[in-house]
Structure formats: C-alpha cells, structure tokens
Design a protein around this motif. Structure first.
Motif, PDB file in Angstrom:
ATOM      1  N   LYS A  99       0.800  -0.988   0.003  1.00  0.00           N
ATOM      2  CA  LYS A  99      -0.177  -0.017   0.000  1.00  0.00           C
ATOM      3  C   LYS A  99       0.760   1.413  -0.045  1.00  0.00           C
ATOM      4  N   SER A 100       1.876   1.343   0.779  1.00  0.00           N
ATOM      5  CA  SER A 100       2.914   2.449   0.980  1.00  0.00           C
ATOM      6  C   SER A 100       3.542   2.736  -0.395  1.00  0.00           C
ATOM      7  N   LYS A 101       3.998   1.476  -1.027  1.00  0.00           N
ATOM      8  CA  LYS A 101       4.540   1.510  -2.305  1.00  0.00           C
ATOM      9  C   LYS A 101       3.794   2.184  -3.391  1.00  0.00           C
ATOM     10  N   GLN A 102       2.310   1.899  -3.301  1.00  0.00           N
ATOM     11  CA  GLN A 102       1.521   2.390  -4.269  1.00  0.00           C
ATOM     12  C   GLN A 102       1.273   3.852  -4.188  1.00  0.00           C
ATOM     13  N   LEU A 103       0.732   4.078  -2.722  1.00  0.00           N
ATOM     14  CA  LEU A 103       0.866   5.583  -2.688  1.00  0.00           C
ATOM     15  C   LEU A 103       1.968   6.401  -2.897  1.00  0.00           C
ATOM     16  N   SER A 104       3.035   5.950  -2.658  1.00  0.00           N
ATOM     17  CA  SER A 104       4.291   6.665  -2.744  1.00  0.00           C
ATOM     18  C   SER A 104       4.495   7.098  -4.542  1.00  0.00           C
TER      19      SER A 104
ATOM     20  N   THR B 181      15.242   8.688  -0.424  1.00  0.00           N
ATOM     21  CA  THR B 181      16.563   8.248  -1.319  1.00  0.00           C
ATOM     22  C   THR B 181      17.443   8.018  -0.354  1.00  0.00           C
ATOM     23  N   ASN B 182      17.656   8.372   0.761  1.00  0.00           N
ATOM     24  CA  ASN B 182      18.864   8.398   1.998  1.00  0.00           C
ATOM     25  C   ASN B 182      18.605   6.981   2.831  1.00  0.00           C
ATOM     26  N   GLY B 183      17.456   6.380   2.253  1.00  0.00           N
ATOM     27  CA  GLY B 183      17.019   5.280   3.273  1.00  0.00           C
ATOM     28  C   GLY B 183      16.201   5.423   4.229  1.00  0.00           C
ATOM     29  N   THR B 184      15.846   6.508   4.749  1.00  0.00           N
ATOM     30  CA  THR B 184      15.035   6.607   5.945  1.00  0.00           C
ATOM     31  C   THR B 184      13.632   6.653   5.702  1.00  0.00           C
ATOM     32  N   ILE B 185      12.791   6.341   6.566  1.00  0.00           N
ATOM     33  CA  ILE B 185      11.287   6.235   6.289  1.00  0.00           C
ATOM     34  C   ILE B 185      10.684   7.744   6.790  1.00  0.00           C
ATOM     35  N   LYS B 186       9.813   8.195   6.082  1.00  0.00           N
ATOM     36  CA  LYS B 186       8.835   9.615   6.434  1.00  0.00           C
ATOM     37  C   LYS B 186       7.600   8.964   6.675  1.00  0.00           C
ATOM     38  N   ASN B 187       6.946   9.125   7.700  1.00  0.00           N
ATOM     39  CA  ASN B 187       5.573   8.632   7.868  1.00  0.00           C
ATOM     40  C   ASN B 187       4.460   9.679   7.172  1.00  0.00           C
ATOM     41  N   ILE B 188       3.764   9.458   6.249  1.00  0.00           N
ATOM     42  CA  ILE B 188       2.906  10.394   5.442  1.00  0.00           C
ATOM     43  C   ILE B 188       1.493  10.132   6.533  1.00  0.00           C
ATOM     44  N   GLU B 189       1.570  11.042   7.536  1.00  0.00           N
ATOM     45  CA  GLU B 189       0.056  11.070   8.222  1.00  0.00           C
ATOM     46  C   GLU B 189      -0.797  12.171   8.022  1.00  0.00           C
ATOM     47  N   THR B 190      -0.480  13.299   7.409  1.00  0.00           N
ATOM     48  CA  THR B 190      -1.320  14.489   7.474  1.00  0.00           C
ATOM     49  C   THR B 190      -1.354  14.944   5.943  1.00  0.00           C
ATOM     50  N   ILE B 191      -2.156  15.981   5.889  1.00  0.00           N
ATOM     51  CA  ILE B 191      -2.199  16.445   4.388  1.00  0.00           C
ATOM     52  C   ILE B 191      -0.976  17.153   4.063  1.00  0.00           C
TER      53      ILE B 191
ATOM     54  N   ASP C  40       2.146  16.460   5.208  1.00  0.00           N
ATOM     55  CA  ASP C  40       3.178  15.343   4.673  1.00  0.00           C
ATOM     56  C   ASP C  40       2.765  15.056   3.359  1.00  0.00           C
ATOM     57  N   LYS C  41       1.793  14.892   2.862  1.00  0.00           N
ATOM     58  CA  LYS C  41       1.731  14.302   1.582  1.00  0.00           C
ATOM     59  C   LYS C  41       1.972  15.359   0.597  1.00  0.00           C
ATOM     60  N   TRP C  42       1.745  16.685   0.703  1.00  0.00           N
ATOM     61  CA  TRP C  42       1.826  17.912  -0.196  1.00  0.00           C
ATOM     62  C   TRP C  42       3.422  18.269  -0.432  1.00  0.00           C
ATOM     63  N   GLY C  43       3.945  18.106   0.911  1.00  0.00           N
ATOM     64  CA  GLY C  43       5.240  18.460   1.037  1.00  0.00           C
ATOM     65  C   GLY C  43       6.312  17.579   0.323  1.00  0.00           C
ATOM     66  N   THR C  44       5.727  16.132   0.525  1.00  0.00           N
ATOM     67  CA  THR C  44       6.615  14.846  -0.022  1.00  0.00           C
ATOM     68  C   THR C  44       6.437  14.934  -1.469  1.00  0.00           C
ATOM     69  N   LEU C  45       5.040  15.305  -1.971  1.00  0.00           N
ATOM     70  CA  LEU C  45       5.147  15.611  -3.406  1.00  0.00           C
ATOM     71  C   LEU C  45       5.578  16.563  -4.136  1.00  0.00           C
ATOM     72  N   GLN C  46       5.855  17.662  -3.377  1.00  0.00           N
ATOM     73  CA  GLN C  46       6.778  18.831  -4.007  1.00  0.00           C
ATOM     74  C   GLN C  46       8.336  18.384  -3.963  1.00  0.00           C
ATOM     75  N   THR C  47       8.683  17.574  -2.985  1.00  0.00           N
ATOM     76  CA  THR C  47      10.173  17.240  -2.812  1.00  0.00           C
ATOM     77  C   THR C  47      10.487  16.200  -3.916  1.00  0.00           C
ATOM     78  N   ILE C  48       9.570  15.008  -4.063  1.00  0.00           N
ATOM     79  CA  ILE C  48       9.883  14.127  -5.174  1.00  0.00           C
ATOM     80  C   ILE C  48       9.887  14.702  -6.546  1.00  0.00           C
ATOM     81  N   ASN C  49       8.808  15.453  -6.907  1.00  0.00           N
ATOM     82  CA  ASN C  49       8.768  16.046  -8.181  1.00  0.00           C
ATOM     83  C   ASN C  49       9.623  17.137  -8.434  1.00  0.00           C
ATOM     84  N   PHE C  50      10.152  18.064  -7.619  1.00  0.00           N
ATOM     85  CA  PHE C  50      10.791  19.251  -7.962  1.00  0.00           C
ATOM     86  C   PHE C  50      11.881  19.627  -7.086  1.00  0.00           C
ATOM     87  N   GLN C  51      12.339  18.256  -6.193  1.00  0.00           N
ATOM     88  CA  GLN C  51      13.589  18.523  -5.509  1.00  0.00           C
ATOM     89  C   GLN C  51      13.638  19.806  -4.843  1.00  0.00           C
ATOM     90  N   ASN C  52      12.754  20.398  -4.279  1.00  0.00           N
ATOM     91  CA  ASN C  52      12.797  21.481  -3.569  1.00  0.00           C
ATOM     92  C   ASN C  52      11.593  21.440  -2.417  1.00  0.00           C
TER      93      ASN C  52
END
Length: 663
Positions: free
Chosen positions: A167-172, A591-601, A603-615
């Motif tokens: 589930k985490s892989k799919q949502l990631s 990418t550094n091997g650590t896990i981030k728990n995506i529990e809030t809205i 968390d989700k949007w911040g991670t989306l920004q980091t993944i796609n725009f490296q910012n």
C-alpha cells in the motif's frame, strides 16, 4: 489519485527525460549521542548543525501566527522508560523573525538539546525518537523530519533493511507526477540588496534637517565667518571644506559603537529593535520629540557642552579648532536633528540592518548637512539666493512633529505585534494615521496654530500644494479601514500591521477570493474540463512570504485577471496538520534510506513537492498542463509583479502553442 490518472502518467513517463535544476534543501544536519549517568538513567543528546543564514525554532509554541516549534516524540516509551523533566534546549532570548514578523526564540549555527530518561525495563537497549522542526531563512521555510535510534548499551545499531508494504509503495508512486519538460527551463536567480538606498534615506533626512530653525540660519553665518575671518579666500575655502568634512565624520563616528556591538553579536541591532521595552521607550521618545517640535517645550543638550566646545574652538584654533566648531554645531542643532536622527536610527534597526548599513545612513545624513557649508564657501554669491529665515522654518518643525507622531505609532505597533496585545490592529493603526494626517492638513491650511506660529496672512502656493497632497494621502488611507480588496495599501507595505492582524474576521478559503482547489485530483479534473493550464501553488498557512505574494503581487490587476481568467490554481498547504484518512496514510522511503510517515495532508503535499521538484521551500510555483508538462521555469518569492505576470504569460503561451496528446 484516480487509477485513470496513474495510467496516464505511466504512459507519459517513458516519453521524456529531465534534469532537476532546483535543489532539495536540508539546512540542518543532526548528530546524536548517549551519556550514561547511572545503570538506570541516561541523557539523550541531540546536536543540530544549522547552515549559515538559516534558523530553527524553540520548542515553545508562539502566540498567534508564528513558526512551528521543534517537537521531540519519544517512541517505544510505554513500560520501557520515563522522561525526567523536559527536553532541554539552548537558553536564548527572543529575536525578531523577518519571515513571521514577531519575536521568537530561534537558533543559528549550532543548537544542542538533551533529554534525561529513567529506565523501567532494564532489557531495553534502543530508544527511538522522532524530531520534527521548521527551519527558515529570510525568504522561505521548510519542514524537516528525522527519526533517531539511541543505543543504551553502547553496541552499534545494525542497519536494518527497510521494507514498506505494498500500500505504501502504491501511494508513494502516486505522488510522482512524472513532470516533464525540465530540459527546457532554468531557474532564475535573485539579486541582493545594496547600501545605496539606506545612504539616500540618510541623505534625505539630512536635507530635511537643513530646513529647520536650528541649522538653516547657521549656513550664511558660518560661511561668512570662514570667508572673511581668514583674510585669504583660498584658506577660507580650505577651512570651510574641512568644516564640512568634520561634520560628515562626526555623524559617521556616532555609528561606531554599533560596529563594536555588531562584532560581539551580529544580531544585536535586531535584538535592540524588537525588544518590547525598547520599542515602548522609542514610542514615548518620539511622542516627546513631536510635542517639542510643536513648540510646547525645547529639547536641548546641556548648554555647558556647547559652551565648552565653543571655548575649545576659540582657544585651540587651526584644524582642531575647526573640528570643535563642527562638534559645536552638532550639539546646538540637536533639538532639530535629534528627532530626525532618532527616526533614522529606529527605522534602520527596525529593518534588521547591520552596523554598516547604519553607518551608510548616518554618512548620508552628515553629507547632506555638510554640503551647503562647502558649496556656499566655494560659490559665495549663492548665499544671495537663500530665502530669509522666518516663520516658514517653524512651519517645517511643526510638520516634522506630525511625522514624528506618525512614526511613533510604528514602534508601539512593533511591541503590540510581539506581545499580541491586540490594541493596535491594522485598522486602528491606519485610523490613527488618518487623524494625524487630518491634523497636519488643518495646520497647513491655517485652521490650527501652535505656540511659536505667527498669524497666517495668506496661503502660499507651497502650503496649498502640500495641503492637496495631504488630502490625497488621506483619501488613499481610507480604504485601509474597510474589509475589501482595496484595503491592501501597497505603498505603505511594512508600516501598518500585516493584513491578517485585523479587526475583521479573515476566513476566506482562497487568496483574494480567487477560485482555487486544495485537492490535486480535483484541480487536475477542473483543468481538463476548462482546458486551462495549472498554477501549482505550494504554500503554507504560516508562510508569511506566501501571504506577501498573494497580497502584493497576486492582487495587482494584471496578475489577478490572468489568474482568474486563464489558470486553475491548485493550492497545496505543506504545513496542514489535518490527518489523512487512515486508508491514505503510508510510509515513504526517502532516497537516503530513511522512512517518512505520511500521516497528514501537509506531509503528503510536502513530499509530493520534494519528489517531483527536488525543492521543499515555500512559496514555490509551478506551471503545468493537464498532462504534467512543465510550461515554464519554476518560480519562488518574486515581489516584482511585472516579472511574475510575464512568467504567467509565457506559461499560458506555451500552453496554447504546444501539441496536445490524445488518449
């Protein structure tokens, strides 16, 4: 995220390759250690190395709109160990923060935290701690999240293979937008500020001081003294130039103590300027100065000082005598120059300036005072063109008194904002400025008088012009009392309290009542239905620069119309602490091997920004089409409305001209 969209993005993914020109920021690096106190007590130590120019914040929750505090979550605690006392942190005094515009406790350079624990389960060997904190520079803020494992028995913690469920892989994977077109665009740079503006501000203050009763009459007297007493025109010219140079140097020397303080603590001026007690003192001083200018009493330095300086000038003579003459002028003119210098000092410190910027302002002030003595000595005939001293000089003083009164409110406002007293909300501040401006207009038109004013025989063209400008200024201020889009007084940005500090209830869902979406899927669906490009707006509830962009740039007519008519705005709040539904929560493998728990809205949007725009900083703007094709370079804090409009315009043109994919 719909299945249809996932399929669409996967189809697009193989068609494009790209380089990320932005950079994911990680301004704080952590080190941890364990100090054994006894068989059952340990001290967990966290050491944060903070990059230059960045700040992280205390664990204390600020009042009102402020930064998110540093938060330590001690996991696997139940039945294993208990906390002894609170997590200790560096003992620092609150400092003014440019981003949030309040006093907060913040750390720069290195910050060390520690927590003492007592074991309940002697078999426990590892303590797990999660640290979440916000870190900001003067333009942007990001959130960081770390998980640390402390080994209590001294053995090395084996690096375990991190596995996440399907589930985490799919949502990631769904957070990966497969943004394309990076190879076409490059990130723009931002230019720094110079000292020139502060120097001009000081120079303007010096010119105003020249037009006061304490200084203006001294010009012809001093120039005549130098040109006649020496008997040698060349020597008289040299002496007057030297006199002007000494005036300039005296005012520059007044800033030297601040350089000493600045070398001890680079934030000393900022600390001084945001101290509540000092702001109240400045407020009182400015009110006293204003009533002095009104003529109710005279503020002067002790007469013995000026007498002593004048006596030394007469006795010593030569170059040192000229220096003491310049010092005498600075002392006897204090009642007129002091309030103006106070305003310069206060406004410079209020802008979080450095000691060098203060020196530039004082140098500009001294140069403006010194120039007339030199120029009129070089060209004595110019003295004939000077207006005669008279009642107009007192008028200048009274006008300055009203200005001092208006500036005094700024210092009171600083204290009010820091302490959240709520006594000087934005509309009250603007209302008081309107009252002061009305009082000044009535004085200019001769409807009110002060102790040293002579009867006004007729209105000069200068008074009429000034009065008309004041009436226009009052009319400009009036919309600031309303709860409309016209309340944003851009010309006064930085003087009144921020727009959120208001008597009105500010509860709009979208900036400036524009149509926006706060869900990515809904926004993309709307963009497809309306055939419009997307403005992806990575923002934050506590992001001050995000509000500045909305209130000062988006509010301009051309940008507002462009956004309203041509774009679908998707505003994603990366600091939204509302929890996601349990089915949408997951673990993201960094990418550094650590896990981030995506529990809030957030968390989700911040991670989306980091993944796609490296910012991971806000504000951050991206122009996309409905297929995640990048339409222009990404953008961040851009206070130039024309530049921002052109950026939007290029994105719209690229949207209209690009080939369309059909499915």
């Amino acid at each position: 995220m719909t299945i249809k969209k996932v399929v669409l993005l996967c189809l697009l993914a193989f068609c494009f390759s790209f380089n990320l020109s932005a950079q994911e920021l990680e301004p704080v690096k952590w080190e941890t250690s364990v100090e054994k106190i006894s068989d059952t007590e340990y001290n967990l130590v966290f050491k944060a190395a903070i990059e230059k120019g960045w700040y992280m914040y205390s664990q204390e929750e600020p009042e009102g709109l402020g930064p998110y505090p540093t938060y330590f979550e001690y996991r696997n605690q139940d039945g294993n160990y208990k906390l002894i006392g609170e997590t200790l942190e560096p003992n620092v005094k609150p400092k003014f923060d440019k981003v949030f515009e309040i006093d907060v406790k913040k750390f720069d350079g290195v910050a060390q935290f520690s927590q003492r624990i007592s074991l309940l389960n002697k078999e426990l060997s590892i303590v797990e701690v999660n640290v979440t904190h916000q870190v900001c520079d003067d333009a942007k803020c990001i959130m960081q999240d770390f998980t640390f494992n402390f080994s209590l028995d001294g053995t090395a913690i084996k690096e375990k293979v991190i596995e996440i469920d399907d589930k985490s892989k799919q949502l990631s994977e769904e957070l990966n937008l497969n943004v394309t077109g990076w190879d076409k665009y490059e990130k723009q740079s931002v230019e720094g500020k110079s000292y020139f503006g502060i120097f001009l501000l000081g120079f303007l203050g010096g010119l105003i001081a020249l037009l006061t009763p304490c200084v203006f009459p001294m010009i012809p007297l001093t120039v005549s003294f130098f040109t006649k007493s020496s008997g040698d025109s060349k020597k008289g010219l040299f002496n007057s130039v030297l006199y002007g140079l000494f005036i300039f140097l005296i005012y520059v020397l007044l800033s030297i103590p601040f350089h000493v303080m600045d070398s001890l603590d680079s934030g000393i001026l900022n600390t001084i300027s945001t101290n509540v007690t000092l702001n109240i003192i400045f407020f009182i001083i400015f009110v006293v100065f204003s009533f002095s200018f009104f003529g109710y009493f005279e503020l002067t330095l002790p007469q013995s000082w000026s007498a002593a300086m004048d006596n030394k000038a007469n006795k010593i003579g030569g170059i040192m005598g000229i220096f003491f003459m310049a010092l005498t002028l600075a002392i006897v003119s204090f009642s007129c120059t002091g309030p103006i210098l106070g305003g310069l000092l206060g406004s410079t410190m209020a802008s979080d300036a450095s000691a060098m910027q203060l020196s530039m302002g004082m140098g500009g002030f001294g140069l403006a005072l010194a120039l007339p003595f030199t120029l009129f000595a070089m060209f004595p005939k110019w003295l004939n063109s000077l207006p005669k001293s008279g009642g107009w000089l007192n008028t200048v003083k009274v006008v300055l008194g009203f200005i001092e009164l208006a500036l005094a409110l700024k210092f009171l406002s600083n204290a009010d904002l820091v302490e959240h007293w709520g006594i000087l909300k934005r509309e009250i501040f603007i209302g008081l400025w309107i009252i002061i401006a009305i009082g000044l207009a009535l004085y200019i038109f001769g409807k009110i008088r002060f102790p040293h004013d002579s009867p006004l025989q007729k209105l000069s063209k200068y008074r009429v012009t000034t009065g008309i400008l004041l009436v226009a200024f009052i009319i400009y201020l009036i919309p600031g009392l309303t709860n409309t889009k016209h309340a944003n007084l851009k010309l006064l940005s930085g003087f009144p309290p921020p727009m959120f500090y208001s008597l009105y209830d500010k509860s709009s869902d979208c900036p400036l009542d524009l149509n926006c979406y706060k869900d990515l899927d809904e926004g993309i669906t709307a963009a497809k239905a309306e055939n419009k490009p997307i403005l992806l707006d990575f923002t934050g509830w506590a992001c001050v620069n995000c509000r500045k962009m909305e209130e000062q740039v988006w509010s301009t007519s051309q940008v507002y119309e462009m956004l309203q008519d041509n774009y679908v705005i998707i505003s994603l709040y990366v600091d939204d602490k509302k929890e996601l539904p349990e089915a949408e929560q997951f673990q993201y493998l960094r990418t550094n091997g650590t896990i981030k728990n995506i529990e809030t809205i957030g968390d989700k949007w911040g991670t989306l920004q980091t993944i796609n725009f490296q910012n991971n900083s806000q504000p951050f703007y991206v122009l996309l089409d409905e297929n995640m094709q990048l339409l222009n370079t990404t953008n961040a804090y851009e206070p130039n409305a024309d530049a921002y409009f052109n950026w939007l315009k290029v994105g719209l043109e690229n949207f209209k001209n690009k080939p369309k994919f059909k499915f």
